[in-house]
Design a protein around this motif. Sequence first.
Motif, PDB file in Angstrom:
ATOM      1  N   GLU A   1       0.805  -1.224   0.000  1.00 62.57           N
ATOM      2  CA  GLU A   1       0.000   0.000   0.000  1.00 62.57           C
ATOM      3  C   GLU A   1       0.843   1.281   0.000  1.00 62.57           C
ATOM      4  O   GLU A   1       0.292   2.385  -0.032  1.00 62.57           O
ATOM      5  CB  GLU A   1      -1.040  -0.003   1.116  1.00 62.57           C
ATOM      6  N   THR A   2       2.156   1.131   0.001  1.00 66.72           N
ATOM      7  CA  THR A   2       3.023   2.324  -0.106  1.00 66.72           C
ATOM      8  C   THR A   2       3.985   2.191  -1.288  1.00 66.72           C
ATOM      9  O   THR A   2       4.956   2.933  -1.388  1.00 66.72           O
ATOM     10  CB  THR A   2       3.846   2.513   1.188  1.00 66.72           C
ATOM     11  N   CYS A   3       3.685   1.259  -2.179  1.00 61.40           N
ATOM     12  CA  CYS A   3       4.610   0.947  -3.290  1.00 61.40           C
ATOM     13  C   CYS A   3       4.313   1.842  -4.487  1.00 61.40           C
ATOM     14  O   CYS A   3       3.883   1.387  -5.534  1.00 61.40           O
ATOM     15  CB  CYS A   3       4.440  -0.528  -3.642  1.00 61.40           C
ATOM     16  N   ARG A   4       4.533   3.126  -4.302  1.00 56.38           N
ATOM     17  CA  ARG A   4       4.251   4.076  -5.381  1.00 56.38           C
ATOM     18  C   ARG A   4       5.299   4.025  -6.472  1.00 56.38           C
ATOM     19  O   ARG A   4       6.442   3.658  -6.212  1.00 56.38           O
ATOM     20  CB  ARG A   4       4.224   5.497  -4.815  1.00 56.38           C
ATOM     21  N   ALA A   5       4.905   4.449  -7.653  1.00 59.56           N
ATOM     22  CA  ALA A   5       5.874   4.605  -8.747  1.00 59.56           C
ATOM     23  C   ALA A   5       6.851   5.711  -8.349  1.00 59.56           C
ATOM     24  O   ALA A   5       6.441   6.837  -8.067  1.00 59.56           O
ATOM     25  CB  ALA A   5       5.145   4.967 -10.026  1.00 59.56           C
ATOM     26  N   ILE A   6       8.128   5.370  -8.289  1.00 57.05           N
ATOM     27  CA  ILE A   6       9.160   6.350  -7.920  1.00 57.05           C
ATOM     28  C   ILE A   6       9.823   6.830  -9.212  1.00 57.05           C
ATOM     29  O   ILE A   6      10.319   6.023 -10.000  1.00 57.05           O
ATOM     30  CB  ILE A   6      10.195   5.713  -6.970  1.00 57.05           C
ATOM     31  N   ARG A   7       9.822   8.145  -9.418  1.00 56.03           N
ATOM     32  CA  ARG A   7      10.383   8.698 -10.667  1.00 56.03           C
ATOM     33  C   ARG A   7      11.514   9.688 -10.405  1.00 56.03           C
ATOM     34  O   ARG A   7      12.048  10.292 -11.334  1.00 56.03           O
ATOM     35  CB  ARG A   7       9.268   9.335 -11.495  1.00 56.03           C
ATOM     36  N   PHE A   8      11.850   9.870  -9.124  1.00 58.52           N
ATOM     37  CA  PHE A   8      12.985  10.715  -8.733  1.00 58.52           C
ATOM     38  C   PHE A   8      13.873   9.881  -7.810  1.00 58.52           C
ATOM     39  O   PHE A   8      13.407   9.388  -6.776  1.00 58.52           O
ATOM     40  CB  PHE A   8      12.502  11.977  -8.011  1.00 58.52           C
ATOM     41  N   PHE A   9      15.136   9.725  -8.190  1.00 61.16           N
ATOM     42  CA  PHE A   9      16.028   8.826  -7.452  1.00 61.16           C
ATOM     43  C   PHE A   9      17.286   9.550  -6.985  1.00 61.16           C
ATOM     44  O   PHE A   9      17.740  10.509  -7.621  1.00 61.16           O
ATOM     45  CB  PHE A   9      16.470   7.669  -8.363  1.00 61.16           C
ATOM     46  N   LYS A  10      17.853   9.041  -5.885  1.00 62.50           N
ATOM     47  CA  LYS A  10      19.202   9.459  -5.491  1.00 62.50           C
ATOM     48  C   LYS A  10      20.211   8.723  -6.375  1.00 62.50           C
ATOM     49  O   LYS A  10      19.892   7.681  -6.936  1.00 62.50           O
ATOM     50  CB  LYS A  10      19.454   9.074  -4.034  1.00 62.50           C
ATOM     51  N   LYS A  11      21.435   9.266  -6.412  1.00 64.20           N
ATOM     52  CA  LYS A  11      22.450   8.606  -7.239  1.00 64.20           C
ATOM     53  C   LYS A  11      23.177   7.486  -6.484  1.00 64.20           C
ATOM     54  O   LYS A  11      23.962   6.751  -7.081  1.00 64.20           O
ATOM     55  CB  LYS A  11      23.482   9.635  -7.708  1.00 64.20           C
ATOM     56  N   ASP A  12      22.938   7.376  -5.185  1.00 60.91           N
ATOM     57  CA  ASP A  12      23.677   6.412  -4.354  1.00 60.91           C
ATOM     58  C   ASP A  12      23.572   4.999  -4.926  1.00 60.91           C
ATOM     59  O   ASP A  12      22.488   4.579  -5.345  1.00 60.91           O
ATOM     60  CB  ASP A  12      23.115   6.373  -2.924  1.00 60.91           C
ATOM     61  N   PRO A  13      24.669   4.261  -4.903  1.00 62.04           N
ATOM     62  CA  PRO A  13      24.634   2.909  -5.466  1.00 62.04           C
ATOM     63  C   PRO A  13      23.754   1.948  -4.660  1.00 62.04           C
ATOM     64  O   PRO A  13      23.518   2.177  -3.473  1.00 62.04           O
ATOM     65  CB  PRO A  13      26.102   2.461  -5.403  1.00 62.04           C
ATOM     66  N   VAL A  14      23.320   0.912  -5.316  1.00 64.23           N
ATOM     67  CA  VAL A  14      22.546  -0.140  -4.645  1.00 64.23           C
ATOM     68  C   VAL A  14      23.445  -1.376  -4.575  1.00 64.23           C
ATOM     69  O   VAL A  14      23.941  -1.841  -5.609  1.00 64.23           O
ATOM     70  CB  VAL A  14      21.265  -0.468  -5.445  1.00 64.23           C
ATOM     71  N   PRO A  15      23.683  -1.908  -3.376  1.00 67.28           N
ATOM     72  CA  PRO A  15      24.556  -3.086  -3.283  1.00 67.28           C
ATOM     73  C   PRO A  15      24.027  -4.262  -4.114  1.00 67.28           C
ATOM     74  O   PRO A  15      22.819  -4.482  -4.183  1.00 67.28           O
ATOM     75  CB  PRO A  15      24.512  -3.438  -1.783  1.00 67.28           C
ATOM     76  N   ASP A  16      24.957  -5.007  -4.709  1.00 66.54           N
ATOM     77  CA  ASP A  16      24.577  -6.160  -5.541  1.00 66.54           C
ATOM     78  C   ASP A  16      23.708  -7.151  -4.770  1.00 66.54           C
ATOM     79  O   ASP A  16      22.816  -7.772  -5.340  1.00 66.54           O
ATOM     80  CB  ASP A  16      25.838  -6.907  -6.023  1.00 66.54           C
ATOM     81  N   GLU A  17      23.981  -7.312  -3.461  1.00 67.31           N
ATOM     82  CA  GLU A  17      23.206  -8.284  -2.671  1.00 67.31           C
ATOM     83  C   GLU A  17      21.718  -7.927  -2.705  1.00 67.31           C
ATOM     84  O   GLU A  17      20.865  -8.816  -2.714  1.00 67.31           O
ATOM     85  CB  GLU A  17      23.633  -8.321  -1.195  1.00 67.31           C
TER      86      GLU A  17
END
Length: 210
Positions: free
Chosen positions: A8-24
């Motif tokens: 119920e909070t899984c909105r479409a996100i269209r603005f992101f930070k540049k921070d990397p996302v760990p491969d895990e």
Amino acid sequence: LDVFEAMETCRAIRFFKKDPVPDELIDKILYAATRAPSPGNSQGWDFIVVTDPAIKQALSRKISGVMEATVGAMQQQMGGLEALDPTTRRMLQGTLNLARTLGDIPAIILVCGKKVYPPQSPTEQFVWSALYPAAQNILVAARALGLGTCFTTYQNTCDKELRELLHIPEDVHIAAFIPLGWPAAGFGPLTRRPVGDFVHRNGWQGDLRG
Ligand SMILES: Cc1cc2nc3c(=O)[nH]c(=O)nc-3n(C[C@H](O)[C@H](O)[C@H](O)COP(=O)(O)O)c2cc1C
């Protein structure tokens, strides 16, 4: 995070930070994708994970060019940006921003697959039957990890270039193009009609939405 809260909070996100996302974390999301149901458990899905900045930039250039033209035409038809209702305006501005910033978003997941079901005479219909549940698992798993996504069909704006860049054969169908990263703003509550507008008890009850 409770699964209901995630949904119920899984909105479409269209603005992101540049921070990397760990491969895990990406691996965990892909694991969730592969736990989805599929026709006859055929599992006819493939996931292309794009993290190479040069490829993301090339996609961004192409997609944002097409989106700018499309959104521009829509705005003109509707009488300009100011004439739009705030939700549509935010959506269009958001989707333009998303396309323009793809190069800086940590990962893009393409949900794709070949015709594999039924085995004796595979049809395209069953490709989508497998890929859409897998895509939804990606959205919810990412949300549970605090990561944002946006289900898009950007693949349709640049089919030829996308296939060339990523060496995707013609017989591979692409169902979703999902940017993934840390959201720049908070997750949502969703804007949805009440459940009673959709649910028929013990048979069709006529049009529920007035
Ligand atoms: C099949 C499908 C295609 C979509 N295509 C796009 C798209 O190309 N660009 C975009 O910004 N959002 C796209 N969306 C996201 C929807 O616009 C979004 O889910 C809807 O407006 C509801 O907003 P919410 O998810 O934030 O509640 C798509 C969603 C679906 C399910």
